[in-house]
Enzyme design. Structure first.
Site, PDB file in Angstrom:
ATOM      1  N   SER A   1       0.976  -1.413   0.243  1.00 48.31           N
ATOM      2  CA  SER A   1      -0.095   0.437  -0.035  1.00 48.31           C
ATOM      3  C   SER A   1       1.302   1.296  -0.154  1.00 48.31           C
ATOM      4  CB  SER A   1      -0.770   0.367   1.418  1.00 48.31           C
ATOM      5  OG  SER A   1      -1.035   1.757   1.683  1.00 48.31           O
ATOM      6  N   SER A   2       0.370   2.709  -0.766  1.00 46.77           N
ATOM      7  CA  SER A   2       1.552   3.537  -0.766  1.00 46.77           C
ATOM      8  C   SER A   2       1.076   3.939   0.511  1.00 46.77           C
ATOM      9  CB  SER A   2       0.347   3.902  -1.648  1.00 46.77           C
ATOM     10  OG  SER A   2      -0.926   4.542  -1.450  1.00 46.77           O
TER      11      SER A   2
END
Lengths: 384, 130
Positions: free
Chosen positions: B59-60
């Site tokens: 995930s960013s």
């Protein structure tokens, strides 16, 4: 990347720490995406709002920078975790509520419009003439590039925030006029919004930056949104073209078989304990249409409807919210099905929805099963 | 050297991983200790290292983890990757941690425990000190 003298000066820290950080983000993102320069943008739309997604680290970061940071261009904001008007009905813990309110306050301190919406393209006036914007929410970026004649990268929460603070964004390939190398031929007949959502999900998986779709007729707004939501969920693509001439590109069919594969991946239950509508959030047109469809009917189980606050206010004036509540709907603003903390797996086994985006996140983030149905099927099966 | 994503100059010891790093899922945001038991840096802290690894994954939101370990004084001095990814790029930008990507040969030449200097402004950005 070529920077102007002013941009270089900001990157060196001559315009303060916040500007230096913002330019570091733009340069790192620009180098990563092979942009040759930065360009001005007129509007930023930020993700990274829901405490469920950004957590303590995000909350602390925003709290710290919001002391000094101020946005330079019009900046709108994605949904948060709950609707402040009815949060007490949903058994959320106090820590979640206070951290979410801190995040809300930090964005407001920075001068962001507290729109809490993933459909900025439906609640704000759209600038004309191919305006450059920076949208972080994936469905909004895709909608902007494909239907609103705007141009945006598929921004991250961080690059969009940096764009808001500087009014600049990397000039990466989605901002340029380039034709898609891949065409998907739509072969499924009599499509509804669920079909378009599955088409979008398929396109996001097979495509790279942009995808051309051929064989598609007129789509209503619900279907356009569903297409964008589906694509944003499954990949990195951020633009549809709709060119019937597919002779210059690689062609892949989307037929019953491909659709069934998507359906079987996302549909994990035969029926749901509750229904959710809205991911992307519903706009006024969809709320009005739903009100008409529910005339003289009511839901047999809970139905949660997610829409922006601005839309709920208009719907209330038009008498729609009364009518929908009469039909058994819970109307929530400021939040969305996607990544909602309001649906918990210890309380709910399965959810019925017509949203591909909602389905993906309900399963993968909330851990509940999903029963996929189009809106017309939902009304036929779930109301009396 | 392929790309300079975040500029800077520092020197320190290489901490090398052959596995990608998921900052959100497997790095403690206070101590920077790797909690994934399948990772080759399991139970190691990233603090004050020159972290060499193939790329970030996941995930960013992991970018916030990089910012957190920096705020908690447990961040690497610099990061060197084989492949660029936006999570590590934005995380290092937020935290002001120098970040470059290198060629496969350069990546193989960097070994655990080596003392190196990284200077993104120099014509020869990576120097072996011992």
């Amino acid at each position: 990347m070529e920077l102007t003298r002013e941009e270089e000066s900001a990157l060196k820290g001559e315009q303060g720490e916040i500007m230096q950080m913002a330019y570091r983000i733009l340069v790192a993102t620009g180098e990563a995406t092979d942009a040759e320069k930065l360009i001005p943008i007129e509007w930023a739309h930020l993700s990274g709002v829901n405490y469920n997604t950004i957590g303590d680290a995000g909350e602390e970061f925003l709290s710290s920078i919001s002391k000094d940071a101020r946005v330079k261009v019009k900046t709108s904001l994605n949904p948060m975790g709950f609707d402040i008007d009815n949060v007490s009905n949903y058994n959320l813990d106090d820590n979640f509520i206070s951290k979410q309110l801190s995040i809300k306050q930090s964005y407001e301190n920075m001068g962001v419009i507290p729109s809490f919406s993933c459909i900025p393209y439906e609640i704000f006036d759209i600038p004309t003439g191919g305006t450059q914007v920076s949208f972080a929410e994936s469905n909004a970026a895709i909608h902007a590039n494909s239907f609103d004649n705007l141009k945006t990268n598929k921004e991250s929460a961080f690059s969009a925030l940096a764009s808001a603070l500087t009014g600049k964004s990397p000039y990466s390939s989605l901002r340029k006029e380039e034709s898609s190398k891949l065409t998907i031929r739509m072969k499924v007949e009599n499509p509804n919004e669920l079909t378009y959502g599955m088409l979008g999900f398929f396109a996001g998986k097979v495509g790279n930056e942009s995808v051309n779709i051929s064989g598609i007729g007129q789509m209503d707004r619900r279907s356009c949104k569903s297409l964008c939501g589906g694509m944003g969920t499954s990949g990195t693509c951020a633009k549809f073209n709709f060119d019937e001439d597919d002779s210059e590109s690689e062609v892949i069919d989307f037929d019953e078989k491909e659709m069934k594969e998507v359906y079987d991946q996302l549909n994990t239950a035969e029926k749901g304990d509750l229904i959710t509508l809205g991911s992307p959030q519903l706009g006024l047109e969809e709320i009005s249409d739903l009100t008409t469809k529910l005339k003289g009917r009511s839901f047999k189980k809970r139905c949660m409807i997610f829409c922006p606050r601005a839309v709920k206010e208009q719907a209330t004036k038009l008498g729609h919210t009364n009518e929908l509540e009469r039909a058994g709907c819970e109307i929530l603003s400021d939040c969305c099905t996607c990544l909602t903390p309001l649906i918990k797996k210890d309380e709910v086994d399965a959810v019925t929805t017509n949203s591909i985006k909602g389905a993906y996140y309900l399963k993968n983030s909330n851990g509940v099963d999903v029963n996929l149905k189009s809106l017309s099927e939902i009304i036929e099966d779930e109301t009396k | 050297m392929k790309k300079i994503l975040v500029k800077g100059k520092t020197q320190g010891k290489v901490l090398k991983s052959e596995n990608p790093i998921n900052f959100l899922g497997s790095v403690d945001k206070k101590t920077s200790i790797i909690s994934d038991q399948h990772h080759d840096l399991f139970q190691k802290s990233l603090k004050d290292s020159i972290l060499v690894f193939p790329s970030g994954v996941g995930s960013s939101v992991g970018a916030y983890t990089i910012y957190s370990i920096k705020s908690n004084n447990s961040a690497p001095l610099a990061m060197i990757c084989q492949k660029v990814d936006l999570t590590v790029a934005t995380g290092c930008a937020l935290a002001n941690i120098p970040l470059v990507t290198v060629t496969d040969e350069e990546f193989s030449s960097l070994e655990n425990g080596m003392k190196i200097m990284l200077d993104t402004e120099s014509s020869n950005p990576i120097t072996f000190l011992e």
